[in-house]
Design a protein around this motif. Structure first.
Motif, PDB file in Angstrom:
ATOM      1  N   GLY A  65      35.374  13.945  56.506  1.00 27.33           N
ATOM      2  CA  GLY A  65      34.576  12.848  55.967  1.00 27.33           C
ATOM      3  C   GLY A  65      35.119  11.480  56.347  1.00 27.33           C
ATOM      4  O   GLY A  65      34.360  10.566  56.670  1.00 27.33           O
ATOM      5  N   GLN A  66      36.433  11.314  56.313  1.00 29.37           N
ATOM      6  CA  GLN A  66      37.036  10.045  56.714  1.00 29.37           C
ATOM      7  C   GLN A  66      36.767   9.757  58.185  1.00 29.37           C
ATOM      8  O   GLN A  66      36.430   8.636  58.557  1.00 29.37           O
ATOM      9  N   LEU A  67      36.927  10.770  59.017  1.00 26.67           N
ATOM     10  CA  LEU A  67      36.675  10.596  60.444  1.00 26.67           C
ATOM     11  C   LEU A  67      35.202  10.263  60.693  1.00 26.67           C
ATOM     12  O   LEU A  67      34.878   9.340  61.440  1.00 26.67           O
ATOM     13  N   ARG A  68      34.318  10.985  60.040  1.00 31.52           N
ATOM     14  CA  ARG A  68      32.877  10.747  60.181  1.00 31.52           C
ATOM     15  C   ARG A  68      32.536   9.298  59.806  1.00 31.52           C
ATOM     16  O   ARG A  68      31.777   8.625  60.491  1.00 31.52           O
ATOM     17  N   ALA A  69      33.109   8.806  58.707  1.00 34.59           N
ATOM     18  CA  ALA A  69      32.834   7.438  58.257  1.00 34.59           C
ATOM     19  C   ALA A  69      33.300   6.407  59.277  1.00 34.59           C
ATOM     20  O   ALA A  69      32.635   5.387  59.490  1.00 34.59           O
ATOM     21  N   GLU A  70      34.416   6.654  59.944  1.00 37.48           N
ATOM     22  CA  GLU A  70      34.919   5.727  60.956  1.00 37.48           C
ATOM     23  C   GLU A  70      34.045   5.711  62.207  1.00 37.48           C
ATOM     24  O   GLU A  70      33.991   4.726  62.932  1.00 37.48           O
ATOM     25  N   LEU A  71      33.346   6.815  62.483  1.00 42.73           N
ATOM     26  CA  LEU A  71      32.547   6.928  63.702  1.00 42.73           C
ATOM     27  C   LEU A  71      31.119   6.400  63.554  1.00 42.73           C
ATOM     28  O   LEU A  71      30.407   6.256  64.553  1.00 42.73           O
ATOM     29  N   VAL A  72      30.708   6.090  62.327  1.00 44.34           N
ATOM     30  CA  VAL A  72      29.346   5.600  62.093  1.00 44.34           C
ATOM     31  C   VAL A  72      29.079   4.359  62.935  1.00 44.34           C
ATOM     32  O   VAL A  72      29.875   3.430  62.985  1.00 44.34           O
ATOM     33  N   GLY A  73      27.962   4.382  63.644  1.00 42.65           N
ATOM     34  CA  GLY A  73      27.535   3.224  64.424  1.00 42.65           C
ATOM     35  C   GLY A  73      28.086   3.147  65.833  1.00 42.65           C
ATOM     36  O   GLY A  73      27.669   2.284  66.610  1.00 42.65           O
ATOM     37  N   LEU A  74      29.018   4.017  66.177  1.00 42.82           N
ATOM     38  CA  LEU A  74      29.553   3.996  67.542  1.00 42.82           C
ATOM     39  C   LEU A  74      28.593   4.719  68.479  1.00 42.82           C
ATOM     40  O   LEU A  74      27.908   5.659  68.085  1.00 42.82           O
ATOM     41  N   ASP A  75      28.574   4.294  69.727  1.00 39.29           N
ATOM     42  CA  ASP A  75      27.720   4.910  70.734  1.00 39.29           C
ATOM     43  C   ASP A  75      28.147   6.360  70.954  1.00 39.29           C
ATOM     44  O   ASP A  75      29.342   6.661  71.044  1.00 39.29           O
ATOM     45  N   ASP A  76      27.184   7.262  71.040  1.00 42.36           N
ATOM     46  CA  ASP A  76      27.477   8.686  71.222  1.00 42.36           C
ATOM     47  C   ASP A  76      28.249   8.990  72.505  1.00 42.36           C
ATOM     48  O   ASP A  76      28.906  10.024  72.608  1.00 42.36           O
ATOM     49  N   SER A  77      28.184   8.119  73.493  1.00 44.48           N
ATOM     50  CA  SER A  77      28.863   8.384  74.764  1.00 44.48           C
ATOM     51  C   SER A  77      30.282   7.799  74.812  1.00 44.48           C
ATOM     52  O   SER A  77      30.975   7.941  75.821  1.00 44.48           O
ATOM     53  N   MET A  78      30.732   7.169  73.733  1.00 49.23           N
ATOM     54  CA  MET A  78      32.069   6.566  73.715  1.00 49.23           C
ATOM     55  C   MET A  78      33.133   7.659  73.668  1.00 49.23           C
ATOM     56  O   MET A  78      33.116   8.518  72.782  1.00 49.23           O
ATOM     57  N   PRO A  79      34.072   7.654  74.628  1.00 50.11           N
ATOM     58  CA  PRO A  79      35.162   8.639  74.592  1.00 50.11           C
ATOM     59  C   PRO A  79      36.066   8.408  73.380  1.00 50.11           C
ATOM     60  O   PRO A  79      36.191   7.282  72.888  1.00 50.11           O
ATOM     61  N   VAL A  80      36.701   9.467  72.928  1.00 50.67           N
ATOM     62  CA  VAL A  80      37.630   9.383  71.807  1.00 50.67           C
ATOM     63  C   VAL A  80      39.041   9.595  72.339  1.00 50.67           C
ATOM     64  O   VAL A  80      39.304  10.537  73.085  1.00 50.67           O
ATOM     65  N   ALA A  81      39.941   8.699  71.963  1.00 49.20           N
ATOM     66  CA  ALA A  81      41.344   8.818  72.353  1.00 49.20           C
ATOM     67  C   ALA A  81      42.189   8.905  71.087  1.00 49.20           C
ATOM     68  O   ALA A  81      41.859   8.319  70.056  1.00 49.20           O
ATOM     69  N   VAL A  82      43.272   9.644  71.170  1.00 52.31           N
ATOM     70  CA  VAL A  82      44.216   9.803  70.069  1.00 52.31           C
ATOM     71  C   VAL A  82      45.538   9.219  70.547  1.00 52.31           C
ATOM     72  O   VAL A  82      45.987   9.511  71.655  1.00 52.31           O
ATOM     73  N   TYR A  83      46.148   8.395  69.716  1.00 46.95           N
ATOM     74  CA  TYR A  83      47.440   7.802  70.067  1.00 46.95           C
ATOM     75  C   TYR A  83      48.514   8.446  69.200  1.00 46.95           C
ATOM     76  O   TYR A  83      48.453   8.381  67.976  1.00 46.95           O
ATOM     77  N   VAL A  84      49.490   9.090  69.855  1.00 41.28           N
ATOM     78  CA  VAL A  84      50.512   9.878  69.183  1.00 41.28           C
ATOM     79  C   VAL A  84      51.873   9.255  69.457  1.00 41.28           C
ATOM     80  O   VAL A  84      52.168   8.842  70.583  1.00 41.28           O
ATOM     81  N   GLU A  85      52.711   9.224  68.425  1.00 45.12           N
ATOM     82  CA  GLU A  85      54.062   8.706  68.616  1.00 45.12           C
ATOM     83  C   GLU A  85      54.811   9.544  69.641  1.00 45.12           C
ATOM     84  O   GLU A  85      54.743  10.772  69.635  1.00 45.12           O
ATOM     85  N   ASP A  86      55.543   8.877  70.509  1.00 44.79           N
ATOM     86  CA  ASP A  86      56.412   9.544  71.467  1.00 44.79           C
ATOM     87  C   ASP A  86      57.600  10.117  70.698  1.00 44.79           C
ATOM     88  O   ASP A  86      58.198   9.431  69.872  1.00 44.79           O
ATOM     89  N   ARG A  87      57.937  11.369  70.931  1.00 48.45           N
ATOM     90  CA  ARG A  87      59.051  11.988  70.202  1.00 48.45           C
ATOM     91  C   ARG A  87      60.371  11.284  70.478  1.00 48.45           C
ATOM     92  O   ARG A  87      61.209  11.173  69.596  1.00 48.45           O
ATOM     93  N   ALA A  88      60.558  10.833  71.693  1.00 45.74           N
ATOM     94  CA  ALA A  88      61.815  10.179  72.056  1.00 45.74           C
ATOM     95  C   ALA A  88      61.908   8.764  71.491  1.00 45.74           C
ATOM     96  O   ALA A  88      63.005   8.275  71.208  1.00 45.74           O
ATOM     97  N   ASP A  89      60.770   8.096  71.339  1.00 44.86           N
ATOM     98  CA  ASP A  89      60.748   6.720  70.845  1.00 44.86           C
ATOM     99  C   ASP A  89      59.498   6.515  69.991  1.00 44.86           C
ATOM    100  O   ASP A  89      58.432   6.200  70.516  1.00 44.86           O
ATOM    101  N   PRO A  90      59.610   6.694  68.671  1.00 40.08           N
ATOM    102  CA  PRO A  90      58.452   6.577  67.792  1.00 40.08           C
ATOM    103  C   PRO A  90      57.756   5.213  67.843  1.00 40.08           C
ATOM    104  O   PRO A  90      56.635   5.077  67.371  1.00 40.08           O
ATOM    105  N   ALA A  91      58.395   4.202  68.430  1.00 38.75           N
ATOM    106  CA  ALA A  91      57.760   2.886  68.566  1.00 38.75           C
ATOM    107  C   ALA A  91      56.735   2.882  69.705  1.00 38.75           C
ATOM    108  O   ALA A  91      55.941   1.961  69.820  1.00 38.75           O
TER     109      ALA A  91
END
Length: 76
Positions: free
Chosen positions: A13-39
């Motif tokens: 539900g949280q994810l769905r709410a964030e996606l409301v209004g975005l274009d259906d063709s917009m790619p989704v990217a996930v940003y993950v902390e690097d294990r070696a450097d969390p910054a």
């Protein structure tokens, strides 16, 4: 957007709410902390959802919906 320090898992539900209004063709990217450097955040592209090749239902807790991301490859 919640604080980056929050470790509480998001719900569908949280994810769905964030996606409301975005274009259906917009790619989704996930940003993950690097294990070696969390910054440092490493970009991963969302490449799948649900179960399929490489992701067996027995690998995922029954109360979770899986999203599959792969580290983006540089164009070098």
């Amino acid at each position: 957007m919640p604080s980056p320090e929050s470790l509480e898992p998001w719900t569908v539900g949280q994810l769905r709410a964030e996606l409301v209004g975005l274009d259906d063709s917009m790619p989704v990217a996930v940003y993950v902390e690097d294990r070696a450097d969390p910054a440092v955040l490493v970009r991963q592209s969302l490449v799948g959802a649900g179960y399929g090749p490489g992701l067996d239902p027995s690998d995922v807790p029954a109360d979770e919906f899986p999203l599959v991301a792969r580290q983006s490859r540089s164009a070098d």
